[in-house]
Write a protein that holds these residues in place. Structure first.
Motif, PDB file in Angstrom:
ATOM      1  N   GLU A 186      19.816-101.236  77.243  1.00  0.00           N
ATOM      2  CA  GLU A 186      18.616-100.466  76.870  1.00  0.00           C
ATOM      3  C   GLU A 186      17.297-100.762  77.732  1.00  0.00           C
ATOM      4  O   GLU A 186      16.723-100.106  78.213  1.00  0.00           O
ATOM      5  N   ILE A 187      17.074-102.038  77.954  1.00  0.00           N
ATOM      6  CA  ILE A 187      16.019-102.321  79.066  1.00  0.00           C
ATOM      7  C   ILE A 187      16.364-101.790  80.214  1.00  0.00           C
ATOM      8  O   ILE A 187      15.226-101.078  80.739  1.00  0.00           O
TER       9      ILE A 187
ATOM     10  N   ASP B 112       9.889-103.520  77.009  1.00  0.00           N
ATOM     11  CA  ASP B 112       9.398-104.765  77.480  1.00  0.00           C
ATOM     12  C   ASP B 112       9.466-105.515  76.168  1.00  0.00           C
ATOM     13  O   ASP B 112       8.498-106.033  75.500  1.00  0.00           O
ATOM     14  N   ILE B 113      11.014-105.961  75.958  1.00  0.00           N
ATOM     15  CA  ILE B 113      11.339-106.684  74.874  1.00  0.00           C
ATOM     16  C   ILE B 113      12.366-107.777  75.219  1.00  0.00           C
ATOM     17  O   ILE B 113      12.861-107.787  76.332  1.00  0.00           O
TER      18      ILE B 113
ATOM     19  N   ALA C  20      15.214-109.705  68.268  1.00  0.00           N
ATOM     20  CA  ALA C  20      14.200-109.360  69.511  1.00  0.00           C
ATOM     21  C   ALA C  20      12.779-109.309  69.162  1.00  0.00           C
ATOM     22  O   ALA C  20      12.385-108.639  67.905  1.00  0.00           O
ATOM     23  N   ALA C  21      11.833-109.462  69.977  1.00  0.00           N
ATOM     24  CA  ALA C  21      10.380-109.426  69.998  1.00  0.00           C
ATOM     25  C   ALA C  21       9.950-108.468  71.225  1.00  0.00           C
ATOM     26  O   ALA C  21      10.556-108.599  72.237  1.00  0.00           O
ATOM     27  N   ARG C  22       8.632-108.094  71.023  1.00  0.00           N
ATOM     28  CA  ARG C  22       8.070-107.596  72.409  1.00  0.00           C
ATOM     29  C   ARG C  22       7.799-109.011  73.093  1.00  0.00           C
ATOM     30  O   ARG C  22       7.255-109.842  72.664  1.00  0.00           O
TER      31      ARG C  22
END
Length: 285
Positions: A105-106, A112-113, A241-243
């Motif tokens: 996905e990135i 930006d996670i 997941a987080a930013r």
């Protein structure tokens, strides 16, 4: 079990979410002491796919609420949505994907996670309504596999370990059908959305089904013709997941700590035997 999984394909909730207060209001505590994170009541919105995840999160949510950290679960019906919602700030965290999916996905969308903790591994197994052993597979038989990049690659690697095909080693963790270099049996592939693979069982010889969807459909691990069992890396470990800018947020680290507990493991053992394993305790080899 039916109660837990009956709403797994719930309709995506409409997001009418405001900016996330957790990051702004809870930065006083040091990041290396997540248990001291909450200085006041705060609500953290966590994106999930499947209401069964809320049952898994229940002990952590109860414990955190006593500390003033309140978890609000936002359900998504499609894997393509929670990362975009997290990246744009509509939710604070998500917990629905494995590392290979996040990396893909990135790479594709530039999110930006980042992962801040592991959750569980859900085995991907091979099922059939037509044969009782893989040795019965013959040329021309059809195999249903998920059509998204990471789950398709995982399915193909599982079929390789079962001796059905060979893959180009250079393809890495997410090979495609184009990376198949040889067949033990000349099969055909039916590629569908991961949540629809089970529905193809009457029309194919084999179906490679993610464990969560197998459970939702009433299958058990014991019914599988072939089971995923070994993990050489964390590609298929579920994660929180987080930013990236919030990766050291003490509230979020405290949430990870509360999740990675014996109470969560007890739910895995009591409700999901044969499918769910605590990823944070697994050795990679």
């Amino acid at each position: 079990m039916n109660r837990i999984f009956s709403a797994f394909t719930a309709i995506l909730l409409t997001l009418s979410l405001t900016a996330c207060g957790a990051t702004k209001d809870n930065t006083a505590a040091p990041a290396d002491d997540p248990s001291a994170a909450a200085s006041q009541d705060v609500t953290v919105r966590i994106g999930l796919t499947g209401t069964f995840n809320e049952d898994i999160w229940a002990p952590a949510a109860e414990e955190l609420a006593q500390e003033g950290i309140h978890l609000e679960f936002v359900q998504f019906s499609n894997f393509s949505l929670p990362n975009d919602a997290l990246n744009s700030g509509d939710i604070d965290l998500n917990a629905f994907q494995h590392h290979a999916f996040l990396e893909n996905e990135i790479a594709n969308y530039g999110y930006d996670i980042t992962a801040i903790g592991d959750t569980y591994v859900v085995a991907m197994n091979v099922y059939s309504d037509k044969i009782n052993d893989l040795s019965e597979l013959k040329d021309g038989d059809k195999i249903a596999i998920p059509n998204d990049a990471t789950n398709e690659g995982r399915a193909l690697k599982l079929l390789e370990s079962a001796g059905i095909l060979e893959l180009d080693p250079a393809a890495g963790a997410s090979p495609t059908i184009a990376d198949i270099t040889g067949y033990q049996v000349q099969v055909e592939f039916v590629e569908v959305d991961a949540n629809l693979v089970y529905s193809t069982l009457p029309d194919v010889t084999l179906a490679v089904i993610n464990g969560n969807y197998a459970l939702d459909s009433g299958l058990t691990a014991d019914e599988a013709l072939y089971k995923e069992s070994d993990y050489t890396d964390n590609s298929y470990f579920g994660l929180i997941a987080a930013r990236t800018e919030d990766a050291e947020n003490p509230v979020y680290l405290r949430i990870v700590e509360a999740y990675q507990s014996q109470k969560t493991i007890d739910i895995f053992n009591n409700e999901f035997a044969g499918f769910f394993l605590p990823a944070w305790e697994l050795d990679i080899g």
